[in-house]
Scaffold this active site. Sequence first.
Site, mmCIF file in Angstrom:
data_model
loop_
_atom_site.group_PDB
_atom_site.id
_atom_site.type_symbol
_atom_site.label_atom_id
_atom_site.label_comp_id
_atom_site.label_asym_id
_atom_site.label_seq_id
_atom_site.Cartn_x
_atom_site.Cartn_y
_atom_site.Cartn_z
ATOM 1 N N ARG A 41 0.815 -1.216 0.000
ATOM 2 C CA ARG A 41 0.000 0.000 0.000
ATOM 3 C C ARG A 41 0.854 1.273 0.000
ATOM 4 O O ARG A 41 0.423 2.318 -0.508
ATOM 5 C CB ARG A 41 -0.943 -0.017 1.212
ATOM 6 C CG ARG A 41 -2.033 1.065 1.196
ATOM 7 C CD ARG A 41 -3.058 0.825 2.302
ATOM 8 N NE ARG A 41 -4.173 1.769 2.260
ATOM 9 C CZ ARG A 41 -4.305 2.807 3.071
ATOM 10 N NH1 ARG A 41 -3.397 3.029 4.015
ATOM 11 N NH2 ARG A 41 -5.351 3.614 2.967
ATOM 12 N N ILE A 67 -7.314 7.466 -1.083
ATOM 13 C CA ILE A 67 -7.087 6.026 -1.104
ATOM 14 C C ILE A 67 -7.899 5.476 0.065
ATOM 15 O O ILE A 67 -7.818 5.985 1.189
ATOM 16 C CB ILE A 67 -5.586 5.653 -0.992
ATOM 17 C CG1 ILE A 67 -5.424 4.119 -0.992
ATOM 18 C CG2 ILE A 67 -4.914 6.276 0.201
ATOM 19 C CD1 ILE A 67 -3.966 3.659 -1.088
ATOM 20 N N SER A 68 -8.728 4.500 -0.220
ATOM 21 C CA SER A 68 -9.699 4.040 0.775
ATOM 22 C C SER A 68 -9.017 3.443 2.008
ATOM 23 O O SER A 68 -7.906 2.918 1.945
ATOM 24 C CB SER A 68 -10.625 2.987 0.161
ATOM 25 O OG SER A 68 -11.430 3.555 -0.831
ATOM 26 N N GLN A 69 -9.724 3.518 3.114
ATOM 27 C CA GLN A 69 -9.300 2.889 4.360
ATOM 28 C C GLN A 69 -9.177 1.380 4.132
ATOM 29 O O GLN A 69 -10.055 0.764 3.523
ATOM 30 C CB GLN A 69 -10.349 3.181 5.428
ATOM 31 C CG GLN A 69 -10.061 2.608 6.787
ATOM 32 C CD GLN A 69 -11.180 2.928 7.771
ATOM 33 O OE1 GLN A 69 -12.151 3.598 7.422
ATOM 34 N NE2 GLN A 69 -11.052 2.457 8.985
ATOM 35 N N PRO A 70 -8.100 0.738 4.606
ATOM 36 C CA PRO A 70 -7.938 -0.707 4.400
ATOM 37 C C PRO A 70 -9.132 -1.532 4.862
ATOM 38 O O PRO A 70 -9.518 -2.503 4.191
ATOM 39 C CB PRO A 70 -6.680 -1.028 5.203
ATOM 40 C CG PRO A 70 -5.878 0.230 5.148
ATOM 41 C CD PRO A 70 -6.888 1.336 5.211
#
Length: 218
Positions: A41, A67-70
């Site tokens: 990431r 960038i989306s939260q994991p």
Amino acid sequence: MAYKFVDNYRERGARKKLVAHLEGRGITDKNVLNAIGKVPRHFFFDETFWNQAYKDIAFPIGDGQTISQPYTVAYQSELLHIKKGDKVLEIGTGSGYQTCILMELGANVYTIERQESIYRHTIRVLPGMGYNANFFFGDGSKGIAEYAPYHKIIVTAGAPFVPEILLKQLKIGGILVIPVGDEHTQKMVTVIRVSETDYERIELDTFRFVPLVGDQAW
């Protein structure tokens, strides 16, 4: 954004901790957890911010996008029940992180992005990482009808409703995962296409996504 692809023991260790954290938050699909553990990431971050890459947070990538939260990536991926070889439409390429997770799960990914600067960046970076998806530039709210039907469709932005045009691009037995609500909060919705005319809809947890913009959205 980083083009210096360095992945050493520190980053690999941080991913292992992230995977353990996601398990603790209730992610149980081993394939999804393995994919999170494989995709670096930090490659999606400017090197200055690599220390933020494995925190369970969203992070700005420009043009009002993140960038989306994991956890969100893992949650949506788990709902899709990806099988190797599934043809998957991703609405909102963004950074490409979710794209990479889908490919690690064995999906054949068709991904579309409406922000040209983000699209141009992603089509350079992902192939350099070894992820060769089918990239498209345009209004994702309308899907990509010419390559339909799809086994799975994932929408990575908040929509005011489930676009009918996307439902029609699902195979029978296919799954659509989409956050639906207002511009502030959305409920994660899974739609299963049961037949030519019938769909089963399931509402799940509350999330907050950037808005889905386009002809069939905001």
